[in-house]
Design a protein around this motif. Structure first.
Motif, short mmCIF file in Angstrom:
data_model
loop_
_atom_site.label_atom_id
_atom_site.label_comp_id
_atom_site.label_asym_id
_atom_site.label_seq_id
_atom_site.Cartn_x
_atom_site.Cartn_y
_atom_site.Cartn_z
N TYR A 1 3.90 97.82 -37.41
CA TYR A 1 4.45 98.99 -38.10
C TYR A 1 5.04 98.59 -39.45
N ALA B 1 8.38 103.23 -30.20
CA ALA B 1 9.67 103.31 -29.50
C ALA B 1 9.47 103.77 -28.05
N LEU B 2 8.55 104.71 -27.86
CA LEU B 2 8.28 105.19 -26.49
C LEU B 2 7.70 104.06 -25.63
N PHE C 1 5.71 96.24 -33.35
CA PHE C 1 6.68 96.65 -34.37
C PHE C 1 6.40 95.92 -35.68
N PRO D 1 7.04 107.56 -39.38
CA PRO D 1 8.07 107.65 -38.34
C PRO D 1 7.51 108.09 -36.99
N LEU D 2 6.46 108.91 -37.01
CA LEU D 2 5.86 109.32 -35.74
C LEU D 2 5.16 108.12 -35.07
N LEU E 1 6.23 105.10 -35.47
CA LEU E 1 7.37 104.32 -34.96
C LEU E 1 7.89 104.94 -33.66
N LEU E 2 7.85 106.27 -33.59
CA LEU E 2 8.28 106.94 -32.36
C LEU E 2 7.37 106.55 -31.19
#
Lengths: 501, 120
Positions: A147, A192-193, A144, A185-186, A188-189
């Motif tokens: 990111y 997140a996954l 993160f 954001p993708l 980050l997605l």
């Protein structure tokens, strides 16, 4: 605890904030910027190898006093070994990356300060922020955190373009931001996954969870995360399908800014590539994805460079093609191949900077970057022409220079890995790179000067020549003694190939 | 019918991302494009938040008298919430820069049409 590791990121951020406050104090900015930039390559030389835990929160296994007061639910499980803090890892490979990146940044900042009469504090701010962000991307062991600094690097890139005052810079910057605002954001997605499946954002802990069966390695959510993170990697480093916007961004910046931004791309490419290899190397297709993307970058980058008439765009596309070589090294997934790829990254960052700075002199003297309108510059700037020629030779992989060694290693690596076809393609594309460079060199320096070409500035900026000489000196050292660089890279490459990271 | 809160949040997140991508790609007005981009970011943030949700769980603040064992088993996972805060800040900064660029371009070109400004 080695605080110098954290200072490699904190110092450029503080420098950036300080320089922003000095905006419009031209002389002070000139001196202070160069003095502060000297810390960039110096810090990695002074720091010791090791890990830095922000806030001092070490894993419980290293802190028995705290662990004694916690329930067995935590201390008897993998939670005991997990990293609660943002962790930065600094080993020999990171030392070489941060040093070379710091050197390129120092020289780009040095040139930017002396090539303009009124240096801008905001421009220096953007450059330092970008340096801090990419250094963090190289050092971080937290996905993160990666990111966050990935986004800061993108904003700094846009900032450098906006401050550059080149025609069409706002339009290109907006396009870059719109694409980035979809891709980031993708990414980050994807993170997140991974967090959802493993419960972690620390990369070492994610790998621990996958390798020790705490999560199902074949979980489709992990595959989806892999795809999204690879997508972010393509954008961050300007690989296809983002190669056109990346080269457009380079063309809308000042040469010093473009030299620095290409170094951003190279080191983001390497840092994220290493992370992808570390986490997803167990997936059977990961190697082929990296090889496929890299091959596409090489072919598209170099062939599109031939068609360009704008010098900065041409170098931008060549830089994309050279990224492909680095990716091939990583994709070979052998210790030798990865060492070659990482070595190529170090070389590529310096060589492309030389070309941007060298052709930047032409832009400074004429205000034109269209090769169709240029010519006869050899008479005006023979020394710069010679240095640019050496830079072009280095990029094409001419012997005695650094990229010859790394490209030779890549070809040997591909043969050793049982993929000699890749070696053939790399040789062919090196020839095309050489032809493309010589075509531009002929157009700018060798053919007769067009009558309508006006030389606006006769004087050549000395700072640019000094910067090019320093970079060429390092290229020559790495070309003659490649083990100086490869000895720093081998430990990381061996660990990656052995899957022990 | 009681809808699972986490599932509903995930569906909403997906809807936001899809609508956002549609707006960012197909709408011509630059401001609408930026709103679409904000939708994508918000969708991903909602996705992150919904992962930290724990049905019947408690807020992750250990009050005096709470047994550590019980707290560890019943509190929601705090990490996604912390990440979302950072993500919101990044999203806001990016949006501010984009809107700033659009203002400059509007002053120069007198239009906020993507096809007129970016299509060249």
């Amino acid at each position: 605890m080695n605080f110098l590791i954290a200072l490699m990121v904190i110092v450029p951020i503080l420098c950036a904030l300080f320089l922003n406050l000095l905006h419009k104090k031209d002389r002070t900015i000139k001196v202070v910027t160069v003095l502060l930039a000297l810390t960039l390559p110096a810090l990695p030389l002074l720091a010791n190898y090791g890990l830095h835990y922000f806030g001092g929160y070490v894993p419980l296994v290293e802190n028995p006093t705290l662990a004694n007061n916690l329930p067995p639910l935590i201390t008897d499980t993998a939670l005991n070994t997990f990293h609660p803090a943002i962790t930065y890892s600094f080993q020999s490979a990171q030392q070489l990356f941060v040093f070379i990146f710091g050197l390129v940044a120092l020289l780009a900042i040095f040139v930017s300060v002396f090539e303009t009469r009124r240096p801008s504090g905001v421009y220096a701010y953007m450059m330092f922020m970008g340096v801090a962000a990419v250094t963090a991307v190289i050092l971080t062991d937290d996905i993160f955190n990666l990111y966050v600094f990935f986004e800061i690097a993108a904003l700094a890139t846009v900032g450098i373009v906006l401050v550059s005052n080149v025609k069409g810079n706002y339009e290109t910057a907006l396009k870059y931001m719109i694409i980035g605002s979809i891709v980031a954001p993708l990414l980050l997605l994807g993170i997140a996954l991974l967090l959802g499946v493993t419960g972690n954002v620390n990369i070492t802990d994610i790998i621990y969870s996958i390798k020790n069966g705490l999560v199902d390695p074949q979980n489709p959510v992990i595959l989806m995360a892999c795809a999204l993170i690879v997508f972010g990697w393509l954008y961050g480093s300007g690989l296809p399908p983002f190669h056109t916007i990346k080269s457009a961004i380079y063309s809308k910046a000042l040469p010093s800014g473009a030299a620095l931004m290409q170094a951003f791309s190279v080191f983001i490419f390497v840092a994220m590539g290493i992370i992808i290899l570390r986490i997803f190397s167990y997936l059977p297709f990961s190697q082929w994805v990296i090889l496929g993307v890299s091959l596409m970058a090489m072919i598209l980058g170099i062939t599109m460079a031939i068609l360009q008439t704008d010098l900065k765009r041409m170098i931008g596309f060549l830089a994309v093609g050279e990224l492909g070589y680095i990716g091939i090294g990583l994709g070979l997934s052998t210790a030798y191949g990865i060492t070659a790829g990482l070595f190529q990254a170090v070389n590529e960052a310096m060589i492309t900077a030389i070309l941007f700075l060298g052709f930047g002199v032409v832009l400074y003297q004429t205000g034109i970057s269209d090769t169709r309108k240029l010519g006869g510059m050899m008479v005006k700037t023979p020394l710069v022409a010679f240095l640019v020629l050496l830079g072009g030779f280095a990029m094409a992989g001419v012997p005695l220079l650094n990229a010859f060694q790394s490209k030779l290693m890549l070809i040997q690596g591909s043969i050793k890995a049982g993929l000699p076809e890749l070696g053939v393609i790399m040789i062919l594309l090196s020839i095309v790179t050489f032809m493309t460079f010589m075509k531009a060199f002929h157009a700018v320096y060798l053919r007769p000067m067009p009558d309508e070409l006006v030389i606006k500035h006769e004087k050549i900026p000395k700072a640019t020549i000094i910067a090019m000489l320093v970079l060429l000196g390092v290229c020559l050292i790495f070309g003659l003694f490649p083990q100086v660089a490869t000895s720093y890279l081998q430990p990381l490459a061996t660990s990656l190939a052995g899957g022990i990271l | 019918m009681i809808i699972d809160v986490q599932l509903a949040s995930l569906f909403t997140a997906v809807a936001l991302v899809v609508i956002g991508i549609f707006a960012a790609v197909f709408l011509d007005n630059l401001i609408k494009k930026v709103i679409g981009l904000a939708f994508i970011g918000d969708g991903v943030n909602l996705f992150l938040i919904s992962m930290g949700y724990k049905a019947g769980g408690i807020v992750y603040i250990q009050l005096p008298g709470m047994a550590a064992d019980w707290f560890a088993q019943n509190s929601a996972y705090p990490l996604p919430f912390a990440l979302v805060l950072t993500s919101i800040v990044i999203g806001a900064s990016t949006m501010a820069v984009m809107l700033g660029i659009i203002i400059v371009l509007y002053k120069k070109r007198g239009s906020i049409s993507a096809s007129k400004i970016l299509g060249e």
